[in-house]
Motif scaffolding. Structure first.
Motif, PDB file in Angstrom:
ATOM      1  N   ASP A 173     -26.297  10.151  13.305  1.00 35.31           N
ATOM      2  CA  ASP A 173     -25.156  11.043  13.143  1.00 35.31           C
ATOM      3  C   ASP A 173     -24.362  10.570  11.940  1.00 35.31           C
ATOM      4  N   ALA A 174     -23.964  11.493  11.092  1.00 31.60           N
ATOM      5  CA  ALA A 174     -23.183  11.148   9.902  1.00 31.60           C
ATOM      6  C   ALA A 174     -21.887  11.938   9.943  1.00 31.60           C
ATOM      7  N   ARG A 175     -20.810  11.273   9.582  1.00 33.82           N
ATOM      8  CA  ARG A 175     -19.507  11.928   9.589  1.00 33.82           C
ATOM      9  C   ARG A 175     -19.376  12.826   8.362  1.00 33.82           C
ATOM     10  N   TYR A 200     -19.159  16.437  12.879  1.00 35.87           N
ATOM     11  CA  TYR A 200     -20.391  15.681  12.724  1.00 35.87           C
ATOM     12  C   TYR A 200     -21.536  16.608  12.353  1.00 35.87           C
ATOM     13  N   ARG A 201     -22.488  16.052  11.672  1.00 36.54           N
ATOM     14  CA  ARG A 201     -23.740  16.769  11.426  1.00 36.54           C
ATOM     15  C   ARG A 201     -24.875  15.797  11.674  1.00 36.54           C
ATOM     16  N   ARG A 202     -26.003  16.301  12.051  1.00 37.19           N
ATOM     17  CA  ARG A 202     -27.136  15.477  12.397  1.00 37.19           C
ATOM     18  C   ARG A 202     -28.022  15.290  11.173  1.00 37.19           C
ATOM     19  N   VAL A 203     -28.537  14.079  10.989  1.00 32.71           N
ATOM     20  CA  VAL A 203     -29.430  13.754   9.883  1.00 32.71           C
ATOM     21  C   VAL A 203     -30.717  13.216  10.475  1.00 32.71           C
ATOM     22  N   GLU A 204     -31.851  13.757  10.022  1.00 31.91           N
ATOM     23  CA  GLU A 204     -33.153  13.290  10.501  1.00 31.91           C
ATOM     24  C   GLU A 204     -33.783  12.405   9.446  1.00 31.91           C
ATOM     25  N   VAL A 205     -34.220  11.223   9.843  1.00 30.89           N
ATOM     26  CA  VAL A 205     -34.869  10.289   8.940  1.00 30.89           C
ATOM     27  C   VAL A 205     -36.347  10.250   9.298  1.00 30.89           C
ATOM     28  N   ILE A 206     -37.204  10.587   8.346  1.00 26.91           N
ATOM     29  CA  ILE A 206     -38.646  10.584   8.565  1.00 26.91           C
ATOM     30  C   ILE A 206     -39.172   9.241   8.096  1.00 26.91           C
ATOM     31  N   THR A 207     -39.763   8.495   9.019  1.00 23.25           N
ATOM     32  CA  THR A 207     -40.208   7.145   8.690  1.00 23.25           C
ATOM     33  C   THR A 207     -41.707   7.042   8.472  1.00 23.25           C
TER      34      THR A 207
END
Length: 97
Positions: free
Chosen positions: A3-5, A11-18
């Protein structure tokens, strides 16, 4: 997921592809169905591609491959040799002096 402010205390959601993204494998039947759909009259190729989760460029490549294969297909016409009476006729000889 992180979650990033954002501004305004929302808030908005951020998806990290690993992991590495894998290529999708299409079966011959899937390709044929999608290409056939794209050749229907009045069909928009981009819409067909989006609906099936294919890039428009890849669908265009598949369409070219299909049309190239159709052009290389042998165009034989089946024939039946033989007379109705079951005997072959003799070749005609040229009449002359």
């Amino acid at each position: 997921m992180l979650d990033a402010r954002q501004e305004g205390d929302s808030y908005r959601r951020v998806e990290v592809i690993t992991r590495e993204r894998r290529r999708r494998r299409w079966t011959g039947e899937e390709k044929a169905r999608i290409v056939a759909e794209s050749f229907e009259e009045g069909t928009n190729i981009s819409e067909v591609a989006r609906r099936n989760g294919v890039s428009r460029g890849l669908l265009t490549v598949w369409r070219r491959q299909i049309t190239a294969m159709a052009g290389k297909a042998p165009s034989f016409v089946p024939i039946q040799i033989g007379a109705e009476s079951g005997q072959l006729s003799q070749p005609r000889r040229k009449r002359g002096p």
